[in-house]
Structures are given as C-alpha cells and as structure tokens.
Design a protein around this motif. Sequence first.
Motif, PDB file in Angstrom:
ATOM      1  N   MET A  62       0.854  -1.192   0.000  1.00 19.79           N
ATOM      2  CA  MET A  62       0.000   0.000   0.000  1.00 19.79           C
ATOM      3  C   MET A  62       0.890   1.243   0.000  1.00 19.79           C
ATOM      4  O   MET A  62       1.764   1.380   0.842  1.00 19.79           O
ATOM      5  CB  MET A  62      -0.884  -0.033   1.257  1.00 19.79           C
ATOM      6  CG  MET A  62      -1.859   1.108   1.308  1.00 19.79           C
ATOM      7  SD  MET A  62      -2.750   1.212   2.870  1.00 19.79           S
ATOM      8  CE  MET A  62      -4.149   0.204   2.526  1.00 19.79           C
ATOM      9  N   PRO A  63       0.693   2.163  -0.948  1.00 24.77           N
ATOM     10  CA  PRO A  63       1.543   3.352  -1.025  1.00 24.77           C
ATOM     11  C   PRO A  63       1.300   4.290   0.162  1.00 24.77           C
ATOM     12  O   PRO A  63       0.211   4.355   0.711  1.00 24.77           O
ATOM     13  CB  PRO A  63       1.131   4.014  -2.340  1.00 24.77           C
ATOM     14  CG  PRO A  63      -0.224   3.482  -2.641  1.00 24.77           C
ATOM     15  CD  PRO A  63      -0.316   2.130  -1.990  1.00 24.77           C
ATOM     16  N   HIS A  64       2.365   5.024   0.503  1.00 22.31           N
ATOM     17  CA  HIS A  64       2.275   5.993   1.600  1.00 22.31           C
ATOM     18  C   HIS A  64       1.419   7.189   1.169  1.00 22.31           C
ATOM     19  O   HIS A  64       1.570   7.713   0.064  1.00 22.31           O
ATOM     20  CB  HIS A  64       3.679   6.471   1.986  1.00 22.31           C
ATOM     21  CG  HIS A  64       3.651   7.619   2.948  1.00 22.31           C
ATOM     22  ND1 HIS A  64       3.295   7.458   4.269  1.00 22.31           N
ATOM     23  CD2 HIS A  64       3.893   8.936   2.765  1.00 22.31           C
ATOM     24  CE1 HIS A  64       3.337   8.648   4.867  1.00 22.31           C
ATOM     25  NE2 HIS A  64       3.706   9.554   3.971  1.00 22.31           N
ATOM     26  N   VAL A  65       0.516   7.600   2.060  1.00 23.44           N
ATOM     27  CA  VAL A  65      -0.320   8.779   1.812  1.00 23.44           C
ATOM     28  C   VAL A  65       0.170   9.875   2.751  1.00 23.44           C
ATOM     29  O   VAL A  65       0.223   9.684   3.968  1.00 23.44           O
ATOM     30  CB  VAL A  65      -1.813   8.469   2.083  1.00 23.44           C
ATOM     31  CG1 VAL A  65      -2.661   9.713   1.873  1.00 23.44           C
ATOM     32  CG2 VAL A  65      -2.288   7.330   1.200  1.00 23.44           C
ATOM     33  N   PRO A  66       0.556  11.031   2.210  1.00 22.49           N
ATOM     34  CA  PRO A  66       1.018  12.118   3.078  1.00 22.49           C
ATOM     35  C   PRO A  66      -0.035  12.481   4.135  1.00 22.49           C
ATOM     36  O   PRO A  66      -1.249  12.402   3.884  1.00 22.49           O
ATOM     37  CB  PRO A  66       1.243  13.285   2.110  1.00 22.49           C
ATOM     38  CG  PRO A  66       1.421  12.640   0.774  1.00 22.49           C
ATOM     39  CD  PRO A  66       0.582  11.403   0.800  1.00 22.49           C
ATOM     40  N   THR A  67       0.417  12.888   5.300  1.00 24.95           N
ATOM     41  CA  THR A  67      -0.467  13.156   6.435  1.00 24.95           C
ATOM     42  C   THR A  67      -1.541  14.182   6.100  1.00 24.95           C
ATOM     43  O   THR A  67      -2.710  13.986   6.441  1.00 24.95           O
ATOM     44  CB  THR A  67       0.356  13.629   7.654  1.00 24.95           C
ATOM     45  OG1 THR A  67       1.331  12.631   7.950  1.00 24.95           O
ATOM     46  CG2 THR A  67      -0.537  13.850   8.865  1.00 24.95           C
ATOM     47  N   GLU A  68      -1.194  15.257   5.424  1.00 28.48           N
ATOM     48  CA  GLU A  68      -2.198  16.287   5.105  1.00 28.48           C
ATOM     49  C   GLU A  68      -3.265  15.760   4.143  1.00 28.48           C
ATOM     50  O   GLU A  68      -4.435  16.109   4.256  1.00 28.48           O
ATOM     51  CB  GLU A  68      -1.540  17.559   4.567  1.00 28.48           C
ATOM     52  CG  GLU A  68      -0.915  18.418   5.638  1.00 28.48           C
ATOM     53  CD  GLU A  68      -1.867  18.718   6.803  1.00 28.48           C
ATOM     54  OE1 GLU A  68      -2.994  19.214   6.573  1.00 28.48           O
ATOM     55  OE2 GLU A  68      -1.485  18.448   7.954  1.00 28.48           O
ATOM     56  N   VAL A  69      -2.855  14.926   3.213  1.00 29.47           N
ATOM     57  CA  VAL A  69      -3.819  14.319   2.296  1.00 29.47           C
ATOM     58  C   VAL A  69      -4.742  13.390   3.073  1.00 29.47           C
ATOM     59  O   VAL A  69      -5.965  13.404   2.901  1.00 29.47           O
ATOM     60  CB  VAL A  69      -3.099  13.558   1.158  1.00 29.47           C
ATOM     61  CG1 VAL A  69      -4.078  12.735   0.330  1.00 29.47           C
ATOM     62  CG2 VAL A  69      -2.317  14.522   0.280  1.00 29.47           C
ATOM     63  N   ARG A  70      -4.148  12.586   3.956  1.00 25.46           N
ATOM     64  CA  ARG A  70      -4.944  11.653   4.759  1.00 25.46           C
ATOM     65  C   ARG A  70      -5.891  12.418   5.685  1.00 25.46           C
ATOM     66  O   ARG A  70      -7.045  12.031   5.833  1.00 25.46           O
ATOM     67  CB  ARG A  70      -4.007  10.736   5.556  1.00 25.46           C
ATOM     68  CG  ARG A  70      -4.728   9.663   6.308  1.00 25.46           C
ATOM     69  CD  ARG A  70      -5.457   8.712   5.394  1.00 25.46           C
ATOM     70  NE  ARG A  70      -4.565   7.691   4.901  1.00 25.46           N
ATOM     71  CZ  ARG A  70      -4.896   6.804   3.984  1.00 25.46           C
ATOM     72  NH1 ARG A  70      -6.104   6.808   3.448  1.00 25.46           N
ATOM     73  NH2 ARG A  70      -4.044   5.910   3.561  1.00 25.46           N
ATOM     74  N   ARG A  71      -5.419  13.502   6.276  1.00 25.10           N
ATOM     75  CA  ARG A  71      -6.286  14.314   7.152  1.00 25.10           C
ATOM     76  C   ARG A  71      -7.520  14.785   6.368  1.00 25.10           C
ATOM     77  O   ARG A  71      -8.639  14.708   6.862  1.00 25.10           O
ATOM     78  CB  ARG A  71      -5.534  15.529   7.712  1.00 25.10           C
ATOM     79  CG  ARG A  71      -4.594  15.223   8.846  1.00 25.10           C
ATOM     80  CD  ARG A  71      -3.831  16.478   9.304  1.00 25.10           C
ATOM     81  NE  ARG A  71      -4.722  17.518   9.788  1.00 25.10           N
ATOM     82  CZ  ARG A  71      -5.205  17.599  11.029  1.00 25.10           C
ATOM     83  NH1 ARG A  71      -4.891  16.706  11.923  1.00 25.10           N
ATOM     84  NH2 ARG A  71      -6.002  18.594  11.374  1.00 25.10           N
ATOM     85  N   GLN A  72      -7.307  15.282   5.150  1.00 25.57           N
ATOM     86  CA  GLN A  72      -8.436  15.760   4.352  1.00 25.57           C
ATOM     87  C   GLN A  72      -9.365  14.612   3.977  1.00 25.57           C
ATOM     88  O   GLN A  72     -10.577  14.786   3.943  1.00 25.57           O
ATOM     89  CB  GLN A  72      -7.955  16.496   3.098  1.00 25.57           C
ATOM     90  CG  GLN A  72      -9.068  17.221   2.363  1.00 25.57           C
ATOM     91  CD  GLN A  72      -9.781  18.259   3.230  1.00 25.57           C
ATOM     92  OE1 GLN A  72      -9.147  19.114   3.849  1.00 25.57           O
ATOM     93  NE2 GLN A  72     -11.103  18.182   3.297  1.00 25.57           N
ATOM     94  N   GLN A  73      -8.809  13.435   3.713  1.00 27.23           N
ATOM     95  CA  GLN A  73      -9.649  12.276   3.434  1.00 27.23           C
ATOM     96  C   GLN A  73     -10.542  11.950   4.636  1.00 27.23           C
ATOM     97  O   GLN A  73     -11.723  11.631   4.465  1.00 27.23           O
ATOM     98  CB  GLN A  73      -8.790  11.060   3.072  1.00 27.23           C
ATOM     99  CG  GLN A  73      -8.116  11.170   1.734  1.00 27.23           C
ATOM    100  CD  GLN A  73      -7.116  10.049   1.485  1.00 27.23           C
ATOM    101  OE1 GLN A  73      -6.673   9.360   2.406  1.00 27.23           O
ATOM    102  NE2 GLN A  73      -6.746   9.869   0.220  1.00 27.23           N
ATOM    103  N   PHE A  74      -9.972  12.033   5.832  1.00 30.35           N
ATOM    104  CA  PHE A  74     -10.761  11.773   7.041  1.00 30.35           C
ATOM    105  C   PHE A  74     -11.825  12.848   7.241  1.00 30.35           C
ATOM    106  O   PHE A  74     -12.951  12.553   7.646  1.00 30.35           O
ATOM    107  CB  PHE A  74      -9.866  11.670   8.283  1.00 30.35           C
ATOM    108  CG  PHE A  74      -9.094  10.397   8.379  1.00 30.35           C
ATOM    109  CD1 PHE A  74      -9.718   9.163   8.242  1.00 30.35           C
ATOM    110  CD2 PHE A  74      -7.736  10.419   8.619  1.00 30.35           C
ATOM    111  CE1 PHE A  74      -8.999   7.978   8.335  1.00 30.35           C
ATOM    112  CE2 PHE A  74      -7.005   9.236   8.720  1.00 30.35           C
ATOM    113  CZ  PHE A  74      -7.636   8.008   8.567  1.00 30.35           C
ATOM    114  N   ILE A  75     -11.486  14.095   6.964  1.00 30.71           N
ATOM    115  CA  ILE A  75     -12.464  15.185   7.088  1.00 30.71           C
ATOM    116  C   ILE A  75     -13.613  14.964   6.110  1.00 30.71           C
ATOM    117  O   ILE A  75     -14.790  15.055   6.486  1.00 30.71           O
ATOM    118  CB  ILE A  75     -11.778  16.551   6.871  1.00 30.71           C
ATOM    119  CG1 ILE A  75     -10.886  16.880   8.080  1.00 30.71           C
ATOM    120  CG2 ILE A  75     -12.807  17.651   6.633  1.00 30.71           C
ATOM    121  CD1 ILE A  75      -9.958  18.062   7.860  1.00 30.71           C
TER     122      ILE A  75
END
Length: 195
Positions: free
Chosen positions: A1-14
């Motif tokens: 599974m590729p690494h997802v940058p934290t800010e991208v992941r935060r927006q996905q969670f939002i």
Amino acid sequence: MPHVPTEVRRQQFIDAAITVIARDGVDGATTRRIADEAAAPLATLHYCFQTKENLLWAVFQSLADTVRINVEKVTGPGQATAAIATRLLAEAVRWGIDNPAATRAQIEILLWAERNDRAFAVRVYDMFIDSWKGYLAGARTPLPDEELETVTRMIVAMLDGLSLQLFTHGDTERALREAATAEAMLTAYLRRRRR
C-alpha cells in the motif's frame, strides 16, 4: 500500500467524516465508520486527530474555510452594509443548497456540541459570528459595535432557519424565495436605520 502524506490523509478523514455525520449524525459517526468511509486504518485516524472532538473541530474549520472562500468572492470592503449583509446571506444559502451533506454535517456537529460540550459549541458558533462580523465591519459606513453584533447574529439566525427548512422540506425553490425575502428584510432594516 503506497504511503499517503499526512495532510492528504487528514483531508480524506475530514471528507469521510462529513459524509458519515450527514448520514448518521455525530453519535453514529464512530471513528471506525469514518475510517472505513475513508478506506484508511483506524489507527491512522487516531494518529492524525487523537480524538473524535479534534476531528469534529477540523471538520468544522474545513467547512468554515470553504464557506469563507465562497463568501469572499462576493463581498469586499467599501460596499454598503446592506449589500454585504445580503450577499453574505445569499451566498451562504446557495452554498448550503449546493453542498447539502456539508451543511447537514455543520448543523449536526453544532447540535451535538450544544448537548455534549457547551464550550465547543460556543467556540464553533463564535467562529462564524466573528468571521461574518469582520465582513460587515469592512462596509463603507460600518455599523456601531453593538448593532454590528446584533445584525451579524440575525444573519446567522436567518441562515440557520433557512437551512433547517431546506432540509425539512427539501424544496430548493422555496429556500431561494425565502432567502430573497430575508435579504429584503435586511435591506429594509439597514436602509431605515441609515435615515
């Protein structure tokens, strides 16, 4: 599974939280459901936000920023107070119509906070009041402080009511007509007080 940058992941969670909260309410929006909606590990959600309350605050800030950007496109300093007030209301109603899940999530979070965490609720509501007061304060002839506070709160109250009616009836045309009536009332009040 590729690494997802934290800010991208935060927006996905939002984004996932908005979807789940709009569908299931805040109490039904467990961190597990939100992580599943984001197709991400639950541990990553907790790493990004630590608590559900932090995630809720991030959701509210993200939505407020989106509304602010849309509102700033139609308001600007040096306009008449009535023009700014009516554009604030009109743009916010239009945004609510165009973004029903986001608007529902805002309302759900605010009502949840009012029942469960008064300080959070006040902080969330004050964020909108202060932001909108800032737009009105930039008018060509600004209102006195006390009246600025009152007019701002009335605009937010109108928007709250119009949003709830839109969700209850699901009638976009009615919401737009009622928003136009609210805008006319604001304009009449602000013009009358100028005399």
